[in-house]
Design an enzyme around this catalytic site. Sequence first.
Site, PDB file in Angstrom:
ATOM      1  N   TYR A 145      58.327  61.642 -92.450  1.00  0.00           N
ATOM      2  CA  TYR A 145      58.746  62.078 -93.799  1.00  0.00           C
ATOM      3  C   TYR A 145      60.018  61.336 -94.213  1.00  0.00           C
ATOM      4  CZ  TYR A 145      60.055  65.538 -97.442  1.00  0.00           C
ATOM      5  OH  TYR A 145      60.398  66.179 -98.618  1.00  0.00           O
ATOM      6  N   LYS A 149      60.426  58.867 -97.428  1.00  0.00           N
ATOM      7  CA  LYS A 149      61.380  59.148 -98.512  1.00  0.00           C
ATOM      8  C   LYS A 149      62.446  58.055 -98.606  1.00  0.00           C
ATOM      9  CE  LYS A 149      59.767  63.151-100.073  1.00  0.00           C
ATOM     10  NZ  LYS A 149      59.248  63.303-101.438  1.00  0.00           N
ATOM     11  N   THR A 180      60.871  76.710-102.176  1.00  0.00           N
ATOM     12  CA  THR A 180      59.514  76.519-102.724  1.00  0.00           C
ATOM     13  C   THR A 180      58.514  76.805-101.601  1.00  0.00           C
ATOM     14  OG1 THR A 180      59.223  74.217-102.047  1.00  0.00           O
ATOM     15  CG2 THR A 180      60.352  74.585-104.147  1.00  0.00           C
TER      16      THR A 180
HETATM   17  N1  LIG Z   1      61.292  72.161-100.959  1.00  0.00           N
HETATM   18  C1  LIG Z   1      62.205  71.402-100.375  1.00  0.00           C
HETATM   19  O1  LIG Z   1      63.056  71.880 -99.581  1.00  0.00           O
HETATM   20  C2  LIG Z   1      62.284  69.932-100.665  1.00  0.00           C
HETATM   21  C3  LIG Z   1      63.433  69.243-100.244  1.00  0.00           C
HETATM   22  C4  LIG Z   1      63.525  67.877-100.507  1.00  0.00           C
HETATM   23  C5  LIG Z   1      62.502  67.230-101.178  1.00  0.00           C
HETATM   24  N2  LIG Z   1      61.391  67.923-101.561  1.00  0.00           N
HETATM   25  C6  LIG Z   1      60.363  67.171-102.260  1.00  0.00           C
HETATM   26  O2  LIG Z   1      60.156  67.767-103.522  1.00  0.00           O
HETATM   27  C7  LIG Z   1      58.835  67.502-103.978  1.00  0.00           C
HETATM   28  C8  LIG Z   1      58.186  68.794-104.415  1.00  0.00           C
HETATM   29  O3  LIG Z   1      58.060  69.656-103.289  1.00  0.00           O
HETATM   30  P1  LIG Z   1      58.061  71.237-103.454  1.00  0.00           P
HETATM   31  O4  LIG Z   1      59.194  71.753-102.642  1.00  0.00           O
HETATM   32  O5  LIG Z   1      57.960  71.597-104.881  1.00  0.00           O
HETATM   33  O6  LIG Z   1      56.734  71.586-102.644  1.00  0.00           O
HETATM   34  P2  LIG Z   1      55.421  72.416-103.021  1.00  0.00           P
HETATM   35  O7  LIG Z   1      55.792  73.658-103.748  1.00  0.00           O
HETATM   36  O8  LIG Z   1      54.683  72.513-101.748  1.00  0.00           O
HETATM   37  O9  LIG Z   1      54.649  71.434-104.042  1.00  0.00           O
HETATM   38  C9  LIG Z   1      54.061  70.250-103.600  1.00  0.00           C
HETATM   39  C10 LIG Z   1      53.268  69.666-104.746  1.00  0.00           C
HETATM   40  O10 LIG Z   1      52.681  68.421-104.311  1.00  0.00           O
HETATM   41  C11 LIG Z   1      51.327  68.413-104.688  1.00  0.00           C
HETATM   42  N3  LIG Z   1      50.534  67.625-103.751  1.00  0.00           N
HETATM   43  C12 LIG Z   1      50.603  67.617-102.394  1.00  0.00           C
HETATM   44  N4  LIG Z   1      49.645  66.819-101.871  1.00  0.00           N
HETATM   45  C13 LIG Z   1      48.968  66.295-102.927  1.00  0.00           C
HETATM   46  C14 LIG Z   1      47.869  65.418-103.061  1.00  0.00           C
HETATM   47  N5  LIG Z   1      47.242  64.897-101.977  1.00  0.00           N
HETATM   48  N6  LIG Z   1      47.424  65.105-104.305  1.00  0.00           N
HETATM   49  C15 LIG Z   1      48.013  65.628-105.407  1.00  0.00           C
HETATM   50  N7  LIG Z   1      49.076  66.463-105.345  1.00  0.00           N
HETATM   51  C16 LIG Z   1      49.537  66.803-104.132  1.00  0.00           C
HETATM   52  C17 LIG Z   1      50.901  69.876-104.651  1.00  0.00           C
HETATM   53  O11 LIG Z   1      49.772  70.072-105.499  1.00  0.00           O
HETATM   54  P3  LIG Z   1      48.300  70.506-105.004  1.00  0.00           P
HETATM   55  O12 LIG Z   1      48.440  71.139-103.644  1.00  0.00           O
HETATM   56  O13 LIG Z   1      47.835  71.447-106.069  1.00  0.00           O
HETATM   57  O14 LIG Z   1      47.558  69.217-104.988  1.00  0.00           O
HETATM   58  C18 LIG Z   1      52.131  70.560-105.201  1.00  0.00           C
HETATM   59  O15 LIG Z   1      52.074  70.596-106.623  1.00  0.00           O
HETATM   60  C19 LIG Z   1      58.118  66.810-102.808  1.00  0.00           C
HETATM   61  O16 LIG Z   1      58.146  65.421-102.999  1.00  0.00           O
HETATM   62  C20 LIG Z   1      58.990  67.172-101.619  1.00  0.00           C
HETATM   63  O17 LIG Z   1      58.871  66.201-100.594  1.00  0.00           O
HETATM   64  C21 LIG Z   1      61.259  69.251-101.326  1.00  0.00           C
END
Ligand SMILES: NC(=O)c1ccc[n+]([C@@H]2O[C@H](COP(=O)([O-])OP(=O)(O)OC[C@H]3O[C@@H](n4cnc5c(N)ncnc54)[C@H](OP(=O)(O)O)[C@@H]3O)[C@@H](O)[C@H]2O)c1
Length: 237
Positions: A145, A149, A180
């Site tokens: 990961y 990133k 999330t």
């Molecule tokens: N939460 C954290 O602590 C955190 C920290 C740093 C960075 N991030 C980054 O923030 C971004 C959003 O994450 P989040 O925390 O909002 O997570 P989340 O609630 O799990 O959402 C992830 C999203 O990615 C989509 N997704 C995953 N695999 C996919 C695929 N194969 N095709 C199309 N869509 C896909 C999911 O949609 P479907 O499942 O409906 O396809 C969902 O809408 C990500 O890039 C994550 O790496 C998160």
Amino acid sequence: MSALPLGLRRVLVTGASSGIGHAVVAALLERGAQVVGVARRAELIDRRAVALACDLSDPAARKGLVERARTALGGLDGLVYAAGVVAHQLPGAIDEASLRAQLEVDLVAPLRLGEEALPLLDEGGAMVFVTSTLAERPIVTSAVYSAAKAGLTAVTRSFALAGAARGLRINDVSPGVIDTDMVRGRPAADLERLRRLHPLGRLGTAAEVAAAVLHLLAAPFTTGSTLRVDGGLLTRE
Ligand SMILES: NC(=O)c1ccc[n+]([C@@H]2O[C@H](COP(=O)([O-])OP(=O)(O)OC[C@H]3O[C@@H](n4cnc5c(N)ncnc54)[C@H](OP(=O)(O)O)[C@@H]3O)[C@@H](O)[C@H]2O)c1
């Protein structure tokens, strides 16, 4: 023509079914933007947006996505890539399928969508990629990961150079731990430890990251930058 700044008028948002992407869609709609949301679970995308179902890990399915969004909205000046997957695995236990899935969704797909968007976004438009503090500070279970990133940050800067001649601004937002689905469901002690990692003493919210994304979409003289939204996490020793 819309009174909204370029970057905020007609926007494609991936990850629109959940968490940060869902919050970005809501914030954009609140500002009066027109939005195309992308996710596999298209039924979870805000009904006021145009929903496109797409598995971003499938090269054939994602090809032409930017063009489809542009056609649906009659133009496009913003792209937000907020889709993402994480699988924490220790070295020695990194399975091939998770490795490939993370590289595909977290690095290759945003690179391909951004590449497609470079000539298609309206002049003066913007892209924002969601990266992670784990790009700069990996932990023992995050090799894949973190690599994806960190690679996406490099893509952001390279594309910022490529898009500058057309006035495109291309940046990334680097969140700390955000409340999330990606982190929910962990044991309470684990969540408490994650909270304590942030000098501000809590996890971030999806709405707080969305506000930073909208700021960058509209920022007229910022490109090739990473904006941390991490509660101070990376300022710690
Ligand atoms: N939460 C954290 O602590 C955190 C920290 C740093 C960075 N991030 C980054 O923030 C971004 C959003 O994450 P989040 O925390 O909002 O997570 P989340 O609630 O799990 O959402 C992830 C999203 O990615 C989509 N997704 C995953 N695999 C996919 C695929 N194969 N095709 C199309 N869509 C896909 C999911 O949609 P479907 O499942 O409906 O396809 C969902 O809408 C990500 O890039 C994550 O790496 C998160």
